[in-house]
Design an enzyme around this catalytic site. Structure first.
Site, PDB file in Angstrom:
ATOM      1  N   LYS A 142       0.853  -1.185   0.000  1.00  0.00           N
ATOM      2  CA  LYS A 142       0.000   0.000   0.000  1.00  0.00           C
ATOM      3  C   LYS A 142       0.884   1.229   0.000  1.00  0.00           C
ATOM      4  CE  LYS A 142      -4.466   0.998   0.225  1.00  0.00           C
ATOM      5  NZ  LYS A 142      -5.620   0.212  -0.227  1.00  0.00           N
ATOM      6  N   SER A 191      -8.594  -5.013 -10.767  1.00  0.00           N
ATOM      7  CA  SER A 191      -7.209  -4.601 -11.030  1.00  0.00           C
ATOM      8  C   SER A 191      -6.396  -5.798 -11.553  1.00  0.00           C
ATOM      9  CB  SER A 191      -6.545  -4.080  -9.757  1.00  0.00           C
ATOM     10  OG  SER A 191      -6.836  -2.715  -9.580  1.00  0.00           O
TER      11      SER A 191
HETATM   12  P1  NAD Z   1     -12.885   8.426  -2.173  1.00  0.00           P
HETATM   13  O1  NAD Z   1     -11.857   9.425  -1.848  1.00  0.00           O
HETATM   14  O2  NAD Z   1     -13.378   8.279  -3.564  1.00  0.00           O
HETATM   15  O3  NAD Z   1     -14.179   8.618  -1.259  1.00  0.00           O
HETATM   16  C1  NAD Z   1     -14.155   8.751   0.130  1.00  0.00           C
HETATM   17  C2  NAD Z   1     -15.406   9.540   0.524  1.00  0.00           C
HETATM   18  O4  NAD Z   1     -15.515   9.566   1.944  1.00  0.00           O
HETATM   19  C3  NAD Z   1     -15.361  10.992   0.043  1.00  0.00           C
HETATM   20  O5  NAD Z   1     -16.575  11.321  -0.576  1.00  0.00           O
HETATM   21  C4  NAD Z   1     -15.126  11.773   1.322  1.00  0.00           C
HETATM   22  O6  NAD Z   1     -15.682  13.072   1.289  1.00  0.00           O
HETATM   23  C5  NAD Z   1     -15.806  10.892   2.350  1.00  0.00           C
HETATM   24  N1  NAD Z   1     -15.301  11.092   3.708  1.00  0.00           N
HETATM   25  C6  NAD Z   1     -14.035  11.349   4.103  1.00  0.00           C
HETATM   26  N2  NAD Z   1     -13.992  11.490   5.434  1.00  0.00           N
HETATM   27  C7  NAD Z   1     -15.237  11.320   5.882  1.00  0.00           C
HETATM   28  C8  NAD Z   1     -15.830  11.335   7.172  1.00  0.00           C
HETATM   29  N3  NAD Z   1     -15.102  11.575   8.256  1.00  0.00           N
HETATM   30  N4  NAD Z   1     -17.151  11.096   7.268  1.00  0.00           N
HETATM   31  C9  NAD Z   1     -17.906  10.853   6.166  1.00  0.00           C
HETATM   32  N5  NAD Z   1     -17.400  10.835   4.921  1.00  0.00           N
HETATM   33  C10 NAD Z   1     -16.089  11.056   4.784  1.00  0.00           C
HETATM   34  O7  NAD Z   1     -12.299   7.036  -1.625  1.00  0.00           O
HETATM   35  P2  NAD Z   1     -12.713   5.564  -2.043  1.00  0.00           P
HETATM   36  O8  NAD Z   1     -11.791   5.126  -3.102  1.00  0.00           O
HETATM   37  O9  NAD Z   1     -14.175   5.482  -2.208  1.00  0.00           O
HETATM   38  O10 NAD Z   1     -12.286   4.773  -0.731  1.00  0.00           O
HETATM   39  C11 NAD Z   1     -13.123   4.687   0.415  1.00  0.00           C
HETATM   40  C12 NAD Z   1     -12.682   3.505   1.271  1.00  0.00           C
HETATM   41  O11 NAD Z   1     -12.720   2.326   0.480  1.00  0.00           O
HETATM   42  C13 NAD Z   1     -11.255   3.600   1.817  1.00  0.00           C
HETATM   43  O12 NAD Z   1     -11.220   2.963   3.074  1.00  0.00           O
HETATM   44  C14 NAD Z   1     -10.462   2.785   0.826  1.00  0.00           C
HETATM   45  O13 NAD Z   1      -9.267   2.261   1.375  1.00  0.00           O
HETATM   46  C15 NAD Z   1     -11.450   1.694   0.515  1.00  0.00           C
HETATM   47  N6  NAD Z   1     -11.203   1.003  -0.762  1.00  0.00           N
HETATM   48  C16 NAD Z   1     -11.191   1.665  -1.946  1.00  0.00           C
HETATM   49  C17 NAD Z   1     -10.972   0.961  -3.134  1.00  0.00           C
HETATM   50  C18 NAD Z   1     -11.025   1.612  -4.491  1.00  0.00           C
HETATM   51  O14 NAD Z   1     -10.995   0.881  -5.496  1.00  0.00           O
HETATM   52  N7  NAD Z   1     -11.130   2.911  -4.621  1.00  0.00           N
HETATM   53  C19 NAD Z   1     -10.735  -0.412  -3.089  1.00  0.00           C
HETATM   54  C20 NAD Z   1     -10.766  -1.071  -1.864  1.00  0.00           C
HETATM   55  C21 NAD Z   1     -11.008  -0.345  -0.708  1.00  0.00           C
END
Ligand code: NAD
Length: 478
Positions: A109, A366
Site C-alpha cells: 500500500k 485490477s
Molecule cells: P474516495 O476518496 O473516492 O471517497 C471517500 C469519501 O468519503 C469521500 O466522498 C469523502 O468526502 C468521504 N469522507 C471522508 N472522510 C469522511 C468522514 N469523516 N465522514 C464521512 N465521509 C467522509 O475514496 P474511495 O476510493 O471510495 O475509498 C473509500 C474507502 O474504500 C477507503 O477505506 C479505501 O481504502 C477503501 N477502498 C477503496 C478501493 C477503491 O478501489 N477505490 C478499493 C478497496 C477499498
C-alpha cells in the site's frame, strides 16, 4: 490516521489483533505466524516540488507487507492524515484480501500526506509524477514487482500520470502499462474498474442474501429489495455501492453520511441526485429534498438493516459501537470497525461482512486489468463475434424447426436480441468479479458454519487467507 480514543489500538494493531484471533485457531508451523504478520518493509520518501514560487516538501510511503507472491499490489492514498501505521495496516489487509479472492499478489500500500483539495490539477500532476519517480527508481512501481492502484483521494487521473511516468523512465519495457492499475480506458485501463469496488460490495451482499441461514443470523429475512441502507462516504466505493443497490436491487438508501454531516430520509434518497448535488456544491448541506444534519455520527447509529461504512478507518469504535443499531454491517472501507468495536458488535450478534472480502472488488478487477496489460489484448476481442455466430446457428435452427412445424411458436424478440449479443469486456469483467465474490464468500462461509470455534465471518476470512499465504510460503521452502 483516524483520531481514536486513547484506549484503542492503532489501525495496524487492530488488524494484527484480528489476525491473532484467527491464527490462535490454526495450526501453523512455529514462527510462520510472526513471518506472515509483520510488514516486510516500508519506504518513506520526502521530496520537494516547486509550487507557487517556493519549494514544498511532501512525505510519502510505500509499504510492502508480504512478498509470498509477486508483484505485490495495493492502492495509493492521498490524504492529510496518512502515516506509516495506516499504510502498514492497509498493506497487511491487501495481503489477506488478495489471498482470500485468489488474486496472485502479495500485499502492499502507498500513501502521500497531502490534502488534494488544496492543489490545482497541474500541481497535483507535478506532485504525483515526482512521487512516482521516487517509487519507480526503487522498483516500488514495477509491472512484475509492485503494482499500485487508486485508493482514497486518487483515481484514474493519478494512475494515468503514474503509468506515463513509469513509461518515460522505462522506454523499452513492453509491459510498462502493467505497472499500475485503475488507469483510464484510453491509457490501458479496463472496462468496469471505476465501479469495481462498489460493484463488488453489491455482489457480496447478493451472495449473502442467497443464504437464508446467514440472513437470519443478522435477524433479517427475504432479499435485498426494500432493505434500509445507510452509507458513510459517497466517494468512489460508497457512491457505486449505494447506486447499484438502490437502482438494481430495490434497496432503500435512507441515510448518506459525508464530511459535512448527513442526509436522512426514511422513504429513501435519490443517490444520483445527492451525488450530483455534492459534486456541484462540495458537500451535502442544503440539499433540498431531505433533512440535513451536521451530526453525521448520529446517522451512523440510526436504525437501518444494512450499514455500509465506505469512507475511512476507525469510524465505529469504542465510543459508538454500543449505539450502532444495524444488525448487518458490510465494511466497504478498509478497517472501519476497530478491534474493540468488533468485540462489542460480535458479542451482540451483529453480522459483519469484513473488509478483506467486502471491498476486494477493486483488486479483483485490477488483477484483470494487469492480465489485460500483459496480454496486450482486450478481453473478448477474439471470442465475441464467434460466440455470436454460434448463437445465430441455434436461433436459425429453432426458426427453421418452427417453420417446419407450421409456425406454431416464435422466439421472443427481446430474448433473441439478448441471446445473440456476444459478451463485451464489461460483461466479462462483471462476470469474473461476480464469480470471485461468490467463491470467496463461500470459502469463508464453509469455515463460519463448519467450525464450532469460528463464530464470525472475519475470523473465517482470515483463516482462509492465512492458510493460503502459509501454503505459498511452504511452497517456497520457508
Ligand atoms: P474516495 O476518496 O473516492 O471517497 C471517500 C469519501 O468519503 C469521500 O466522498 C469523502 O468526502 C468521504 N469522507 C471522508 N472522510 C469522511 C468522514 N469523516 N465522514 C464521512 N465521509 C467522509 O475514496 P474511495 O476510493 O471510495 O475509498 C473509500 C474507502 O474504500 C477507503 O477505506 C479505501 O481504502 C477503501 N477502498 C477503496 C478501493 C477503491 O478501489 N477505490 C478499493 C478497496 C477499498
Amino acid at each position: 490516521m483516524n483520531v481514536l480514543p486513547s484506549n484503542e489500538p492503532t489501525f495496524r494493531q487492530s488488524v494484527d489483533l484480528m489476525f491473532n484471533r484467527a491464527v490462535a485457531l490454526m495450526d501453523l508451523p512455529p514462527g510462520l505466524e510472526e513471518k506472515i504478520r509483520v510488514c516486510n518493509a516500508t519506504y518513506t520518501v520526502r521530496f520537494g516540488v516547486r509550487l507557487r514560487g517556493k519549494i514544498e516538501t511532501f512525505t510519502g510511503y510505500r509499504s510492502v507487507h508480504s512478498e509470498h507472491m509477486e508483484p505485490v499490489k495495493g492502492g495509493i492514498r492521498y490524504a492529510a492524515a496518512v502515516d506509516q501505521d495506516e499504510v502498514e495496516a492497509l498493506a497487511a489487509l491487501m495481503t489477506y484480501k488478495c489471498a482470500l479472492v485468489e488474486a496472485p499478489f502479495g500485499g502492499s500500500k502507498g500513501g502521500l500526506r497531502i490534502d488534494p483539495t488544496q492543489y490545482e490539477e497541474h500541481e497535483l500532476e507535478l506532485i504525483t509524477r515526482r512521487f512516482a519517480y521516487e517509487l519507480c527508481k526503487r522498483d516500488l512501481i514495477h509491472p512484475s514487482q509492485n503494482v499500485p492502484a487508486p485508493d482514497m483521494g486518487t483515481g484514474e487521473r493519478e494512475m494515468a500520470w503514474i503509468a506515463d511516468q513509469y513509461a518515460r523512465m522505462n522506454t523499452t519495457d513492453i509491459n510498462a502499462r502493467a505497472c499500475v492499475t485503475g488507469k483510464p480506458l484510453n491509457a490501458g485501463g479496463i472496462a468496469g474498474r471505476v465501479e469495481a469496488t462498489g460493484r463488488g460490495v453489491q455482489y457480496a451482499l447478493r451472495e449473502f442474501f442467497r443464504h437464508p441461514e446467514d440472513v437470519a443470523k443478522a435477524q433479517l429475512s427475504g432479499g435485498l429489495a426494500g432493505k434500509r441502507v445507510i452509507v458513510q462516504g459517497l466517494g468512489n466505493v460508497g457512491y457505486h455501492a449505494a447506486r447499484f443497490l438502490s437502482e438494481e436491487d430495490g434497496a432503500r438508501v435512507t441515510g448518506i453520511i459525508e464530511r459535512d454531516g448527513a442526509l436522512f430520509d426514511p422513504e429513501g434518497l435519490d443517490v444520483e441526485a445527492v451525488k450530483d448535488w455534492m459534486v456541484r456544491h462540495g458537500g451535502l448541506a442544503e440539499y433540498p429534498d431531505a433533512t440535513h444534519t451536521r451530526d453525521g455520527g448520529a446517522v451512523l447509529t440510526e436504525d437501518c438493516d444494512i450499514l455500509i461504512p465506505a469512507a475511512l478507518e476507525g469510524v465505529i469504535n469504542l465510543t459508538n459501537a454500543h449505539n450502532v443499531q444495524a444488525n448487518l454491517i458490510i465494511e466497504a472501507a478498509n478497517g472501519p470497525i476497530t478491534a474493540g468495536a468488533d468485540d462489542i458488535l460480535r458479542s451482540r450478534g451483529t453480522v459483519i461482512i469484513p473488509d478483506l472480502f467486502a471491498n476486494a472488488g477493486g483488486v479483483t478487477v485490477s488483477y484483470f486489468e494487469w492480465v489485460k496489460n500483459l496480454s496486450h489484448i482486450r478481453f473478448g476481442r477474439m471470442q465475441r463475434r464467434q460466440e455470436e455466430a454460434r448463437h445465430q446457428l441455434v436461433v436459425d435452427e429453432l426458426e427453421r424447426l418452427d417453420t417446419a412445424l407450421g409456425d406454431t411458436w416464435n422466439l421472443d424478440p427481446a430474448f433473441k436480441a439478448r441471446y445473440l449479443r456476444g459478451a463485451d469486456e464489461l460483461e466479462l469483467v462483471r462476470s469474473g468479479l461476480d464469480d470471485t465474490m461468490r467463491t470467496a464468500y463461500q470459502s469463508m462461509r464453509e469455515i463460519w458454519h463448519g467450525r464450532d470455534d469460528v463464530t464470525d465471518l472475519r475470523t473465517a476470512g482470515f483463516i482462509v487467507a492465512i492458510d493460503r499465504v502459509s501454503k505459498s510460503y511452504k511452497a517456497k521452502g520457508l
